[in-house]
Design a protein around this motif. Structure first.
Motif, PDB file in Angstrom:
ATOM      1  N   GLU A  48       0.824  -1.212   0.000  1.00  0.00           N
ATOM      2  CA  GLU A  48       0.000   0.000   0.000  1.00  0.00           C
ATOM      3  C   GLU A  48       0.857   1.260   0.000  1.00  0.00           C
ATOM      4  O   GLU A  48       0.375   2.338  -0.374  1.00  0.00           O
ATOM      5  N   GLN A  52       2.413   3.629  -4.074  1.00  0.00           N
ATOM      6  CA  GLN A  52       2.275   5.076  -4.257  1.00  0.00           C
ATOM      7  C   GLN A  52       3.495   5.707  -4.935  1.00  0.00           C
ATOM      8  O   GLN A  52       3.435   6.855  -5.370  1.00  0.00           O
ATOM      9  N   SER A  55       3.218   7.367  -8.406  1.00  0.00           N
ATOM     10  CA  SER A  55       2.439   8.601  -8.481  1.00  0.00           C
ATOM     11  C   SER A  55       3.199   9.818  -7.959  1.00  0.00           C
ATOM     12  O   SER A  55       2.694  10.948  -8.041  1.00  0.00           O
ATOM     13  N   SER A 180       7.558  15.222  -0.869  1.00  0.00           N
ATOM     14  CA  SER A 180       6.887  13.935  -1.065  1.00  0.00           C
ATOM     15  C   SER A 180       7.908  12.816  -1.246  1.00  0.00           C
ATOM     16  O   SER A 180       7.689  11.694  -0.781  1.00  0.00           O
TER      17      SER A 180
END
Length: 227
Positions: A48, A52, A55, A180
């Motif tokens: 999970e 990511q 992205s 990020s």
């Protein structure tokens, strides 16, 4: 506000993040050794979170878009081992036509590293991944410390005015992209540089070109670092 050389030198504020996520534990989840014969710390990562990574904005990619195997390197421009790793990553790219490589910034060692990362993200945003991959190769082949002004000087050789690179490097888009990247590294517990994500595995440190090639081959065969 435009990123002047002096401002770029002080531009690391707000980028520092917390230490590695406590949930990620690295040991010998899979028994693998590096080119030096020493055990390589690794872990199975939660899908999970690794799911990511594609992205994330600003990741520099090399290799085919449809490549089934992706090697992500999380690196710091001023990590001594990252220089050796960069040469090996470039060699892997050149020798393995089906491998896709993603470069993710994790400038945890110094403000200089964060400044250079922002310039590289500006190059990636302006000129695309191919230029940014070449820029990564260029910076990490240079001796000495890599900082913002040095990265800016190198970027001007790509034909983009320095003022334009400075403006992009100082943009909210680049700032948020870098945060990020660092947050992803922290969430995965990648507290060493360089570190890698290969399939569902995290690898701490640089194992060497031969060992990495073996892990890539095993991941393709059995989705593990060693079959």
């Amino acid at each position: 506000m435009m990123m002047t050389r002096r401002r770029l030198l002080a531009a690391s504020a707000g980028l520092a993040l917390a230490g590695p996520a406590a949930a990620q534990s690295y040991g010998q989840r899979v028994a693998v050794t590096g080119d030096d014969g020493k055990a390589v710390a690794n872990s199975i990562l939660p899908g999970e979170i690794t799911g990511q990574i594609p992205s994330l904005r600003g990741v520099t990619y090399a290799g085919p878009k449809d490549g089934e195997t992706v090697l992500y390197e999380f690196f710091d421009f001023n990590c001594p081992w990252c220089r050796k790793a960069a040469a090996d990553v470039v060699a892997l790219h050149e020798s393995d036509s089906t491998l896709r490589i993603g470069l993710v910034h994790n400038p945890i060692l110094s403000p200089d590293s964060a400044q250079a990362a922002k310039v590289t993200l500006a190059v990636q945003r302006k000129l695309g991944s191919a230029a940014a991959f070449g820029f990564y190769r260029t910076l990490l082949s240079k001796p000495g410390r890599i900082d913002g002004p040095g990265a800016l000087t190198a970027a001007t050789a790509l034909g983009v005015p320095q003022t334009e690179i400075e403006e992009i490097a100082d943009s909210d888009e680049v700032r948020l992209a870098l945060r990020s990247h660092m947050r992803m590294a922290a969430d995965l517990g990648l507290y060493a540089t360089p570190s890698y994500v290969l399939g569902n595995s995290g690898i701490l440190g640089h194992p060497g070109a031969k060992s990495m090639a073996k892990m890539i081959a095993s991941t393709r065969r059995c989705d593990r670092l060693a079959c």
